[in-house]
Write an enzyme that holds these catalytic residues in place. Structure first.
Site, mmCIF file in Angstrom:
data_model
loop_
_atom_site.group_PDB
_atom_site.id
_atom_site.type_symbol
_atom_site.label_atom_id
_atom_site.label_comp_id
_atom_site.label_asym_id
_atom_site.label_seq_id
_atom_site.Cartn_x
_atom_site.Cartn_y
_atom_site.Cartn_z
ATOM 1 N N LYS A 7 24.282 5.383 4.689
ATOM 2 C CA LYS A 7 23.933 4.280 3.779
ATOM 3 C C LYS A 7 24.709 4.409 2.477
ATOM 4 O O LYS A 7 25.263 3.427 1.982
ATOM 5 C CB LYS A 7 22.422 4.306 3.468
ATOM 6 N N SER A 59 9.122 11.762 -2.758
ATOM 7 C CA SER A 59 8.560 10.406 -2.742
ATOM 8 C C SER A 59 9.507 9.425 -2.058
ATOM 9 O O SER A 59 9.088 8.338 -1.661
ATOM 10 C CB SER A 59 8.212 9.926 -4.156
ATOM 11 N N SER A 85 -4.617 -1.506 7.280
ATOM 12 C CA SER A 85 -5.159 -1.912 5.977
ATOM 13 C C SER A 85 -5.765 -3.308 5.979
ATOM 14 O O SER A 85 -6.474 -3.672 5.029
ATOM 15 C CB SER A 85 -4.043 -1.893 4.928
ATOM 16 N N CYS A 100 18.003 4.063 -2.394
ATOM 17 C CA CYS A 100 17.627 4.626 -3.701
ATOM 18 C C CYS A 100 18.698 5.539 -4.308
ATOM 19 O O CYS A 100 18.893 5.540 -5.523
ATOM 20 C CB CYS A 100 16.296 5.372 -3.588
ATOM 21 N N THR A 136 0.808 -1.229 0.000
ATOM 22 C CA THR A 136 0.000 0.000 0.000
ATOM 23 C C THR A 136 0.841 1.280 0.000
ATOM 24 O O THR A 136 0.306 2.355 -0.232
ATOM 25 C CB THR A 136 -0.903 0.010 1.250
ATOM 26 N N HIS A 167 16.012 11.452 -7.889
ATOM 27 C CA HIS A 167 17.115 11.951 -7.057
ATOM 28 C C HIS A 167 18.275 12.370 -7.971
ATOM 29 O O HIS A 167 18.774 11.576 -8.768
ATOM 30 C CB HIS A 167 17.628 10.852 -6.121
ATOM 31 N N VAL A 207 6.508 2.688 -2.440
ATOM 32 C CA VAL A 207 7.231 1.701 -3.254
ATOM 33 C C VAL A 207 6.306 0.540 -3.614
ATOM 34 O O VAL A 207 6.310 0.051 -4.748
ATOM 35 C CB VAL A 207 8.485 1.199 -2.501
HETATM 36 P P1 NAP Z 1 5.688 3.890 2.963
HETATM 37 O O1 NAP Z 1 5.040 4.641 1.860
HETATM 38 O O2 NAP Z 1 5.668 4.468 4.325
HETATM 39 O O3 NAP Z 1 5.045 2.398 3.001
HETATM 40 C C1 NAP Z 1 5.338 1.500 4.046
HETATM 41 C C2 NAP Z 1 4.585 0.197 3.859
HETATM 42 O O4 NAP Z 1 4.851 -0.639 5.012
HETATM 43 C C3 NAP Z 1 3.064 0.359 3.791
HETATM 44 O O5 NAP Z 1 2.538 -0.597 2.881
HETATM 45 C C4 NAP Z 1 2.597 0.024 5.207
HETATM 46 O O6 NAP Z 1 1.303 -0.532 5.246
HETATM 47 C C5 NAP Z 1 3.603 -1.049 5.578
HETATM 48 N N1 NAP Z 1 3.710 -1.159 7.043
HETATM 49 C C6 NAP Z 1 3.977 -0.178 7.930
HETATM 50 N N2 NAP Z 1 3.946 -0.679 9.205
HETATM 51 C C7 NAP Z 1 3.659 -1.990 9.087
HETATM 52 C C8 NAP Z 1 3.447 -3.043 10.033
HETATM 53 N N3 NAP Z 1 3.568 -2.841 11.354
HETATM 54 N N4 NAP Z 1 3.135 -4.276 9.563
HETATM 55 C C9 NAP Z 1 3.006 -4.508 8.238
HETATM 56 N N5 NAP Z 1 3.163 -3.535 7.294
HETATM 57 C C10 NAP Z 1 3.481 -2.304 7.719
HETATM 58 O O7 NAP Z 1 7.243 3.641 2.634
HETATM 59 P P2 NAP Z 1 7.965 3.509 1.189
HETATM 60 O O8 NAP Z 1 8.552 4.798 0.800
HETATM 61 O O9 NAP Z 1 7.071 2.789 0.267
HETATM 62 O O10 NAP Z 1 9.196 2.596 1.564
HETATM 63 C C11 NAP Z 1 9.051 1.188 1.756
HETATM 64 C C12 NAP Z 1 10.430 0.611 2.047
HETATM 65 O O11 NAP Z 1 11.283 0.827 0.915
HETATM 66 C C13 NAP Z 1 11.106 1.281 3.244
HETATM 67 O O12 NAP Z 1 11.843 0.315 3.952
HETATM 68 C C14 NAP Z 1 12.001 2.316 2.578
HETATM 69 O O13 NAP Z 1 13.099 2.665 3.368
HETATM 70 C C15 NAP Z 1 12.425 1.593 1.304
HETATM 71 N N6 NAP Z 1 12.770 2.438 0.166
HETATM 72 C C16 NAP Z 1 11.969 3.478 -0.203
HETATM 73 C C17 NAP Z 1 12.325 4.227 -1.346
HETATM 74 C C18 NAP Z 1 11.503 5.378 -1.849
HETATM 75 O O14 NAP Z 1 11.954 6.060 -2.795
HETATM 76 N N7 NAP Z 1 10.337 5.649 -1.296
HETATM 77 C C19 NAP Z 1 13.466 3.908 -2.074
HETATM 78 C C20 NAP Z 1 14.235 2.826 -1.656
HETATM 79 C C21 NAP Z 1 13.876 2.094 -0.558
HETATM 80 P P3 NAP Z 1 -0.030 0.373 5.547
HETATM 81 O O15 NAP Z 1 -0.154 1.330 4.401
HETATM 82 O O16 NAP Z 1 -1.094 -0.671 5.547
HETATM 83 O O17 NAP Z 1 0.162 1.047 6.864
#
Ligand code: NAP
Length: 373
Positions: free
Chosen positions: A222, A196, A61, A166, A33, A259, A36
C-alpha cells in the site's frame, strides 16, 4: 526550523470556524464502533459543520445503544449525543448527503458503492476503492485537485473519496514539498507502527508485549503504490502516477498510537539538510488557505531535538493533525534522511477523513449543499 506550537485542544477541531449558511450537514458514520469509527465519533462532537445523523456497525452491534456496542477505547467519554443512539445495520440510505466510512475492508467495497449510488458522498478509510482510477486518494494539503475525479464517477452526484493508508499519509505529506522543490527519485522507508492501527481488538498482548513484529499484511505494498498515486498528476487522460519508486518495510511495535517512519530519500537536486528542513517547515496547502476547521496551522513541524519525534511526546501535536519531522540530515547512500511521526487514527484515519470531508464541503462536492467559501 520552527518552534513547537501548543497542541490545539481539547480536540483538534476549530469550533470557532464559520458556520455553514445552510446549517450543519447530517453525517452517517459507517463502522462507528471500531477503532477509527470511535475517533470519528469523538471528533464530530461539537463540529461546526457536521452533526451525526446515524451510526452503523455489524450484526453484532445492530439494535444496541452505541455505548453498549462500542468497546470505547478513547480517553474522552462518549459524546452524549451519540451514546444512546441505536446502532443500525450498515444498509445504504440517502438520509445523509455525507457518509464517513470506517468499515472493515472485508465489507467496505460494495457497501460504500451502494451508499454512493443512493446519492451520498462517501469519504472512506478502507482500502477497497483507493486504487480505482476514478476514485480520488486524497491528502488535502497535497492533492486537493484530485477531487475532480469525482466528475467521472458513474454514481454522480453521489461518489467515493478515499483516505490513504495511515502510514502513507504522513510519508506523502513530507514528500510533497521535497518533490516539488527537489524532485524525488526513489526512497526507502522503515516504519514502526502502533497497535491501534490493527483495529479493535487488534493484536493480542501476548503477541506484541516485549516484541516487534516485522510484518503487517499488505502494508508495504500500500505504501509503495498509494504514494505514487497521491503525488501523481491529473491530466486529460486521468491520473498519471508519479514516477518515483518506493521501498517500504513495515513493523508493528508496542506503542498505542503513532506510526514512526525512518525515510532515506534520493532527490534529483541535492539540497543541504537545512534547506530541505526549511522547505518542509514552510509547507502549506489548501486546507490552511481555506482555514478548514480540522486543518493544522502547519502540516509539518520540523523539530530540532536530536531524539525527536517520539510517539508519546509528539503524536498529539495540533490535535494529532500535524506531522512532526526530525533528524533531517545527510545520508551516505541517499540524498537525505529524516524521521517522521503521524498519529495513525487521527491524521492517518479519522482526522484525515474529516479534513477531506471539510475540503469536499468547501469545494461544493457534497450533494445538495453549496460550497462553504
Ligand atoms: P475495527 O476496529 O476492526 O472496526 C471495524 C468496524 O467495521 C467496526 O465498526 C465493525 O462493527 C464494522 N464491521 C465489521 N464487519 C462488518 C459487517 N459485516 N457489516 C458492517 N460493519 C462491519 O477497524 P479499524 O481499525 O477501525 O479500521 C476501520 C477501517 O479503517 C479499516 O478498513 C482499516 O483498514 C482502515 N484504517 C484503519 C486505521 C487505523 O489506524 N486503525 C488507519 C487507516 C485506515 P462492529 O463493531 O459492530 O462489529
Amino acid at each position: 526550523m520552527t518552534p513547537v506550537l501548543p497542541p490545539r485542544g481539547p480536540h483538534l477541531t476549530d469550533a470557532s470556524a464559520p458556520a455553514l449558511a445552510d446549517g450543519p450537514i447530517p453525517v452517517g458514520v459507517l463502522g462507528a464502533t471500531g477503532s477509527v469509527g470511535q475517533r470519528m465519533v469523538g471528533l464530530l462532537e461539537g463540529h461546526p459543520w457536521f452533526r451525526v445523523a446515524y451510526v452503523t456497525g455489524s450484526e453484532r452491534s445492530r439494535g444496541l445503544p452505541y455505548r453498549e456496542a462500542a468497546r470505547w477505547a478513547q480517553s474522552r467519554p462518549i459524546p452524549p449525543g451519540v451514546a444512546d443512539m441505536e446502532v443500525r445495520a450498515t444498509r445504504a440510505t440517502d438520509e445523509a448527503p455525507l457518509v464517513l466510512s470506517a468499515l472493515d475492508a472485508a465489507v467496505a467495497g460494495p457497501v460504500e458503492t451502494a451508499f454512493a449510488q443512493a446519492g451520498a458522498l462517501v469519504v472512506s478509510n478502507a482500502r477497497n476503492h483507493r486504487m480505482d482510477p476514478a476514485v480520488p486518494l486524497v491528502v488535502p494539503e497535497v492533492n486537493p485537485d484530485h477531487l475532480e475525479l469525482l466528475d467521472v464517477q458513474p454514481t454522480r452526484p453521489g461518489g467515493i473519496v478515499t483516505n490513504p493508508n495511515c502510514s502513507t499519509i504522513g510519508l506523502a505529506l513530507t514528500l510533497a514539498p521535497l518533490h516539488r522543490s527537489f524532485g524525488v527519485r526513489w526512497l526507502h522507508v522503515v516504519t514502526l507502527q502502533a497497535v491501534s492501527g490493527a483495529g479493535i481488538p487488534g493484536v493480542s498482548s501476548m503477541e506484541i508485549l516485549d516484541n516487534v513484529i516485522p510484518f503487517i499484511g499488505g502494508e508495504e505494498e500500500k505504501m509503495e503504490r498509494e504514494t505514487r498515486k497521491i503525488l501523481g498528476t491529473l491530466g486529460e487522460e486521468g491520473l498519471e502516477p508519479a514516477s518515483l519508486q518506493v521501498s517500504a518495510q513495515c513493523n508493528r511495535v508496542p506503542v498505542i498510537d503513532g506510526h514512526l517512519a525512518c525515510v532515506s530519500v534520493e532527490l534529483e537536486d541535492e539540497p543541504e539538510p537545512e534547506e530541505a528542513a526549511r522547505v518542509m517547515a514552510d509547507f502549506r496547502g489548501r486546507p490552511q488557505g481555506l482555514a478548514l476547521p480540522s486543518a493544522p496551522r502547519r502540516p509539518l513541524h520540523v523539530l530540532e531535538a536530536e531524539d525527536a519525534p517520539q510517539p508519546r511526546l509528539h503524536r498529539e501535536l495540533e490535535g494529532g493533525m500535524a506531522v512532526p519531522v526530525g533528524r533531517v540530515r545527510d545520508c551516505p547512500l541517499f540524498s537525505l534522511r529524516y524521521v517522521l511521526l503521524s498519529h495513525n487514527t487521527l491524521r492517518g484515519a479519522a482526522g484525515g477523513a474529516l479534513l477531506t470531508a471539510e475540503l469536499a464541503v468547501a469545494e461544493g462536492r457534497v450533494p445538495g449543499r453549496r460550497g462553504a467559501t
